[in-house]
Design an enzyme around this catalytic site. Structure first.
Site, short mmCIF file in Angstrom:
data_model
loop_
_atom_site.label_atom_id
_atom_site.label_comp_id
_atom_site.label_asym_id
_atom_site.label_seq_id
_atom_site.Cartn_x
_atom_site.Cartn_y
_atom_site.Cartn_z
CG HIS A 93 25.16 -4.80 34.46
ND1 HIS A 93 24.16 -4.11 35.13
CD2 HIS A 93 26.31 -4.54 35.14
CE1 HIS A 93 24.69 -3.46 36.16
NE2 HIS A 93 26.00 -3.71 36.18
CG ASP A 122 18.42 -7.82 27.10
OD1 ASP A 122 19.51 -7.43 27.56
OD2 ASP A 122 17.64 -7.07 26.48
#
Length: 466
Positions: free
Chosen positions: A159, A362
């Site tokens: 992730h 991110d």
């Protein structure tokens, strides 16, 4: 049944976090819940730390699927979670090798926990079960499962970003990583950029080769490196935003509302965001509407020094900006570092005129997608999005993309967003909304699990498919 046909065993999911009670209404936990509700199976996560860790699993829930926890002691929590996972892997994978804090005992704890999880899975896995490992806490689980003789299809979804080839060299165990990755059948990453980074890193391993169809082989094991950008439950979040309670914000008339919603983390670019807002306030024309910027950033991992440092710097920056620009009836920045209920956040995302999603690194950043889902299509706000957010690959056509390190251009983007005419706002939002609702959380889970189910189990079957 032929190897290239889907198998219909249970789904076994491993994640560090697991709901002990009700399942939250969003995020990764909700995505796993939805996948398991449809497929049936088992969800395994970490129990709260205790004095003594034991092998095996403890059942904590049942229904459409079963929930189990594995044991972890206080020393392992410090070494495996706060240490190796969040003081080594997290900064390294977010392109901050300068923040890496390595202690041999931390890696030993990481190995111990990954092995305990692998032994627990091996005891319960049936031949046709799919095993889906979530994130950087468990990079070694598949490798340990293979050493125990487990031949099930195993997938990893990361992730967070994948480090570039230069950064990954800072990992003391870099020579071990190719074996960890190759033990999976499908390595799922968020973006094409992450795939490129991992491919380049794997090319440095002399035991790993790429095949003609783009799959990889290492010591007889064939695996794939693919991107599957995660989505949100767009319909549900849009409804939650519409139904959210009204929050009295006490803004000046016609004052634009800017909003940031992040976990407090050095990867989120919060100080850079505040400084860009400060630069906008400096260039703002006298008499123009006075914007209010609400930044919600609840603290996390405050036992790690880097997180204490970023909190202190953010508080100093907010205070300095408010001291320079505030008036008796106006506070430019409202910084909230406590938890805010999800339904309130949904309402704020609908109310906001501008969302600032500007991380320095991110994996995806679902707040960008939640903002788009929450907005009123007839009077939408504007998304300002960092080039370094994984979401930028899907949202570049409708968002205002910024480099968070470039304070001046970032400030101009804030000005452009505040003053953007309605027709342009509607056009940009419509583009973004279509993608957010099409590539939602169900699309993500279905895409990944379909690919994992069809992964060949052996090198021989892969050769037959080429």
């Amino acid at each position: 049944m032929p190897d290239d046909e889907p198998h219909q065993g249970r789904l076994i999911v491993v994640s560090n976090r697991i709901p002990k009670g009700d399942v939250p209404a969003g995020g990764l936990v909700f995505a796993i819940h939805e996948a398991l509700t449809g497929a049936g199976g088992i969800w395994i996560g970490a129990a709260d730390p205790t004095d003594q860790a034991e092998d095996g699993l403890t059942k904590i829930g049942s229904g459409d699927y079963e929930r189990f926890t594995f044991s972890i002691n206080h020393e392992e929590h410090r070494g495996y979670y706060l240490g190796y996972a969040n003081s080594v892997l997290w900064p390294l994978f977010h392109h901050r090798p300068d923040l890496l804090e390595f202690h041999q005992g931390d890696f030993d704890a990481y190995v111990a926990v990954n092995r305990r999880v692998a032994r627990a899975i091996a005891e319960i896995a049936e031949p046709d079960d799919l095993i889906w490992v979530q994130d950087y806490h468990f990079l070694m689980v598949a490798h340990e499962l293979r050493s125990l003789g487990v031949t099930n299809r195993i997938g990893l979804f990361l992730h967070i970003p994948f480090p570039n080839p230069n950064d990954v060299m800072a990992l003391p165990q870099v020579a071990m990583m190719p074996a960890w990755m190759a033990a999976h059948d499908v390595v799922g990453l968020q973006t094409r950029r992450d795939v490129i980074s991992m491919v380049e890193a794997m090319r440095h391993d002399t035991k790993t080769q790429v095949l003609n169809d783009g799959t990889w082989i290492r010591e007889g094991r064939v695996f794939s490196i693919l991107n599957f950008p995660i989505g949100i439950d767009a319909e549900s979040f849009a409804e939650a935003a519409r139904a959210a309670p009204e929050v009295e914000l006490q803004l000046a008339p016609k004052a634009p509302l800017l909003l940031g919603v992040d976990r407090l983390d050095y990867s989120k670019g919060l100080v850079h965001r505040f400084e860009a807002f400060d630069a906008y306030l400096d260039m703002r024309e006298q008499g123009s509407p006075r914007p209010t910027f609400i930044q919600i950033a609840p603290g996390s991992r405050e036992d790690v020094e880097a997180y204490r440092d970023i909190r202190e710097k953010l508080e100093r920056t907010a205070g300095s900006i408010n001291g320079a620009h505030a008036d008796l009836d106006w506070t430019p920045i409202r910084y909230i570092r406590r938890h805010v209920d999800r339904e309130v956040v949904a309402g704020l995302l609908r109310r906001a005129d501008v969302a600032l999603v500007t991380p320095l690194a991110d994996g995806m950043n679902l707040v960008a997608k939640e903002f788009i889902a929450a907005q009123d299509p007839e009077d939408p706000g504007v998304l300002i999005l960092s080039h370094f957010a994984g979401a930028a690959e899907q949202m570049e056509s409708g968002a205002l993309l910024v480099n968070p390190f470039d304070r001046t251009s970032f400030a101009r983007a804030i000005s452009d967003a505040i003053h953007m005419p309605l027709e342009e706002r509607k056009e940009r939002h419509a583009i973004l909304r279509e993608g957010v609702f099409r590539e939602d959380i169900k699309w993500w889970t279905d895409s990944y699990l379909d690919r994992l189910r069809r992964a060949p189990r052996s090198f021989d079957s892969q050769l037959r498919a080429i």
